[in-house]
Design an enzyme around this catalytic site. Structure first.
Site: not given
Ligand code: FAD
Length: 382
Positions: A340, A367, A342, A130, A245
């Site tokens: 590699l 994830g 360039g 979301e 997945e």
């Molecule tokens: C091209 C693309 C395709 C996607 N396809 C789908 C899809 O089909 N369906 C779907 O549901 N989602 C999809 N996603 C969503 C994707 O799974 C999420 O972007 C991802 O799980 C990370 O969530 P977020 O972007 O809200 O990042 P956040 O949860 O806000 O995280 C931001 C940063 O904080 C870090 N972080 C968060 N919690 C912790 C913790 N407890 N400890 C350490 N670090 C933490 C994360 O590792 C990250 O580096 C897609 C995303 C993209 C960009």
């Protein structure tokens, strides 16, 4: 090191899928990259050729062969073709979303949905993320409140792969918003339901041919007959299915790394500097030797994970290790390989440039690396 994962059936299937990719994807891919989406007909053509729902029982039109090695062949061939993003939605359809239908649909739901999923007329997506939450899934806020024989769904999802093209969306909702994990359920939202709207097809750094969209739900009436499994089991269902997945992403990551290495080997043998092929410099040799070794090791770990999945024994921890290690390796490989090349490596017309941009997301979706390490660390008692 020689891989022993595949048998002759898989190699025959590989040849057929490779021919399909060369004919139906590669020539059209530049246009689809510009359009930001593939045509729906790609799914029906893939379905007609037997590349969707290989593991769906024959009575629903599927191949009746629950063997993830065929899925792995598809991912490997897509990566090899250089048109990976154009076929990415097919792997999401087969590897990531379909298992939810196979595991949780009632007989009535299977009859309603599976034939269209196998023929490609019903394109699949999964909507968990979301605008306000991604990693912390249990804090999601899309609600589905029961009203007689319907749920009324309100909320929004983002970053949804196949979001524009999808007909059937496995949607994570809160049927009990007062609870976190225990309040989650999975509902099938269908194209055309009142109040179910698509937002933007999002503009991304890479994977341009793959549609990634916002979805919004305003008082969407969803029949209770579209609940997947039991109410309140959504989080557990996600936890059960996420290993597959993550393995699917890991398989693709290693194959993409292997492809980048192969292309770079060709390049460094041709390109000259200071009168010699750049591959003859000790630095180039050492970098490529290192990458080849690490890809070999990753392939063998992932192959073992595929065997474990087929045996019903792939653990969440092992799948997390595969996803974390292989996607980080992919990032390292495309970066080193681009170096590699360039300046040519930075030019869009060179495949390594696209491979570099396409690779960046694999450490995030399905994830993040950090969440994978959380899963692995927890298993260490930390
Ligand atoms: C091209 C693309 C395709 C996607 N396809 C789908 C899809 O089909 N369906 C779907 O549901 N989602 C999809 N996603 C969503 C994707 O799974 C999420 O972007 C991802 O799980 C990370 O969530 P977020 O972007 O809200 O990042 P956040 O949860 O806000 O995280 C931001 C940063 O904080 C870090 N972080 C968060 N919690 C912790 C913790 N407890 N400890 C350490 N670090 C933490 C994360 O590792 C990250 O580096 C897609 C995303 C993209 C960009």
């Amino acid at each position: 090191m020689k891989r022993t994962l595949y048998e002759s059936d898989h190699e025959d299937f590989r040849a057929a899928f490779r021919a399909f990719v060369e004919k139906e994807i590669v020539p059209h891919e530049p246009g689809w990259e510009s359009d930001g989406i593939v045509p729906r007909e790609l799914y029906t053509t893939a379905g007609a050729n037997g590349f969707l729902g290989i593991d769906v029982p024959e009575q629903y039109g599927g191949g009746g062969v629950p063997d993830f090695r065929f899925n792995a062949v598809i991912a490997e061939e897509l990566m090899r073709s250089g048109a990976a993003a154009a076929g990415l939605g097919l792997t999401l359809h087969n590897d990531i979303v379909l298992p939810y239908l196979l595991a949780y649909c009632t007989e009535e739901q299977k009859q309603r949905w599976l034939p269209g999923v196998v023929s490609g007329e019903k394109i699949l997506a999964i909507a968990m993320t979301e605008p306000g939450i991604g990693s912390d899934l249990a804090s999601m806020s899309t609600t589905a409140i029961r009203d007689g024989d319907h749920y009324v769904v309100n909320g929004a999802k983002t970053f949804i792969t196949n979001g524009v093209n999808a007909d059937l969306v496995v949607t994570a909702v809160k049927t009990d918003p007062s609870q976190k994990h225990k309040g989650m359920s999975l509902l099938m939202l269908e194209r055309g339901m009142d109040g179910f709207e698509r937002g933007r097809n999002l503009d991304k750094l890479g994977q341009h041919a793959q549609d990634t969209a916002e979805l919004s739900f305003t008082d969407v009436p969803v029949p209770v007959a579209n609940l997947l499994g039991e109410e309140g089991q959504g989080f557990a269902q996600l936890v059960t299915n996420l290993p597959q997945e993550r393995l699917s992403i890991a398989v693709a990551a290693v194959a993409a790394a292997r492809t980048a290495l192969t292309q770079t080997l060709e390049y460094v043998k041709e390109r000259k500097a200071f009168g010699s092929p750049i591959g003859s410099f000790q630095n180039s040799k050492f970098v490529l030797a290192e990458l080849d070794t690490e890809i070999d090791i990753a392939e063998h770990y992932v192959d073992d994970c595929v065997r474990a999945l087929n045996a019903g024994e792939l653990t969440a921890v092992d799948a997390s290790k595969a996803k974390y290690w292989c996607t980080e390796l992919q990032g390292k490989v495309v970066d080193r390989c681009l170096q590699l090349h360039g300046g040519y490596g930075y030019m869009s017309e060179y495949p390594i440039s696209k491979a570099y941009a396409d690779a960046r997301i694999t450490r995030i979706y399905g994830g993040t690396t950090e969440i994978m390490k959380e899963v692995i660390g927890r298993n260490l008692g930390l």
